[in-house]
Design a protein around this motif. Structure first.
Motif, PDB file in Angstrom:
ATOM      1  N   THR A  23     -76.055  25.566 -81.114  1.00 45.24           N
ATOM      2  CA  THR A  23     -77.103  26.308 -81.816  1.00 45.24           C
ATOM      3  C   THR A  23     -77.085  25.872 -83.277  1.00 45.24           C
ATOM      4  O   THR A  23     -76.023  25.731 -83.879  1.00 45.24           O
ATOM      5  CB  THR A  23     -76.913  27.829 -81.661  1.00 45.24           C
ATOM      6  N   GLU A  45     -74.829  29.279 -76.273  1.00 47.54           N
ATOM      7  CA  GLU A  45     -74.763  29.800 -77.636  1.00 47.54           C
ATOM      8  C   GLU A  45     -76.124  30.351 -78.054  1.00 47.54           C
ATOM      9  O   GLU A  45     -77.167  29.868 -77.603  1.00 47.54           O
ATOM     10  CB  GLU A  45     -74.359  28.713 -78.637  1.00 47.54           C
ATOM     11  N   TYR A  64     -73.547  24.370 -84.121  1.00 54.00           N
ATOM     12  CA  TYR A  64     -72.324  25.078 -83.737  1.00 54.00           C
ATOM     13  C   TYR A  64     -72.240  25.149 -82.217  1.00 54.00           C
ATOM     14  O   TYR A  64     -73.197  25.531 -81.541  1.00 54.00           O
ATOM     15  CB  TYR A  64     -72.323  26.485 -84.327  1.00 54.00           C
ATOM     16  N   TYR A  65     -71.064  24.781 -81.715  1.00 53.77           N
ATOM     17  CA  TYR A  65     -70.818  24.760 -80.287  1.00 53.77           C
ATOM     18  C   TYR A  65     -69.654  25.683 -79.940  1.00 53.77           C
ATOM     19  O   TYR A  65     -68.675  25.760 -80.687  1.00 53.77           O
ATOM     20  CB  TYR A  65     -70.431  23.357 -79.830  1.00 53.77           C
ATOM     21  N   CYS A  66     -69.743  26.339 -78.795  1.00 53.55           N
ATOM     22  CA  CYS A  66     -68.575  27.016 -78.266  1.00 53.55           C
ATOM     23  C   CYS A  66     -68.054  26.216 -77.078  1.00 53.55           C
ATOM     24  O   CYS A  66     -68.804  25.491 -76.416  1.00 53.55           O
ATOM     25  CB  CYS A  66     -68.861  28.456 -77.875  1.00 53.55           C
ATOM     26  N   LEU A 104     -73.124  34.383 -84.453  1.00 55.45           N
ATOM     27  CA  LEU A 104     -73.355  33.560 -83.278  1.00 55.45           C
ATOM     28  C   LEU A 104     -72.718  34.216 -82.051  1.00 55.45           C
ATOM     29  O   LEU A 104     -71.684  34.874 -82.162  1.00 55.45           O
ATOM     30  CB  LEU A 104     -72.771  32.171 -83.460  1.00 55.45           C
ATOM     31  N   CYS A 162     -71.625  33.470 -77.858  1.00 54.85           N
ATOM     32  CA  CYS A 162     -71.344  32.493 -76.802  1.00 54.85           C
ATOM     33  C   CYS A 162     -71.151  33.297 -75.514  1.00 54.85           C
ATOM     34  O   CYS A 162     -70.164  34.029 -75.385  1.00 54.85           O
ATOM     35  CB  CYS A 162     -70.096  31.693 -77.142  1.00 54.85           C
ATOM     36  N   TRP A 214     -64.790  27.640 -81.321  1.00 52.33           N
ATOM     37  CA  TRP A 214     -66.055  27.274 -81.965  1.00 52.33           C
ATOM     38  C   TRP A 214     -65.826  25.983 -82.747  1.00 52.33           C
ATOM     39  O   TRP A 214     -64.820  25.865 -83.465  1.00 52.33           O
ATOM     40  CB  TRP A 214     -66.534  28.357 -82.915  1.00 52.33           C
TER      41      TRP A 214
END
Length: 122
Positions: free
Chosen positions: A116, A6, A94-96, A20, A22, A36
């Protein structure tokens, strides 16, 4: 093994926007749903949105619907999360994540990025 990275997080004022990204390697993302998720300090991980491999199907959490847009560019092996009209409650890591079927449950996803940070503050 699929690796996700990310980027695009940062500090933004309320009402502002961030995008954002990814990005995946070494395999193509074409066959994967990308979700997400976010996690704020002291809170459980929360689903934000997901998108199908073709990009034709998307789904959003109610908390972000109308403000966030998920999209993908498979030629770049990248999925985006455009976040508009941000407010302090959007502050989180925030994650993917990727899997073959999508969904709003984190446990359903097989691959995760490192996250991120997004901070919304004046």
């Amino acid at each position: 093994q699929l690796q996700l990275v990310e980027s695009g997080g940062g500090l933004v004022q309320p009402g502002g926007s961030l995008r954002l990204s990814c990005t995946a390697s070494p395999f193509t993302l074409d066959w994967y749903y990308i979700g997400w998720f976010r996690q704020a300090p002291g809170k459980e991980r929360e689903f934000v949105a997901h998108i199908s491999g073709s990009g034709s199907r998307t789904y959003y959490a109610n908390s972000v619907k109308g403000r966030f847009t998920i999209s993908r560019d498979n030629a770049k092996n990248t999925v985006y999360l455009q976040m508009n009209n941000l407010n302090p409650e959007d502050t989180a890591i925030y994650y993917c994540a990727a899997n073959r079927f999508g969904g709003s449950q984190g446990l359903a996803y097989d691959y995760w990025g490192q996250g991120t940070q997004v901070t919304v503050s004046s």
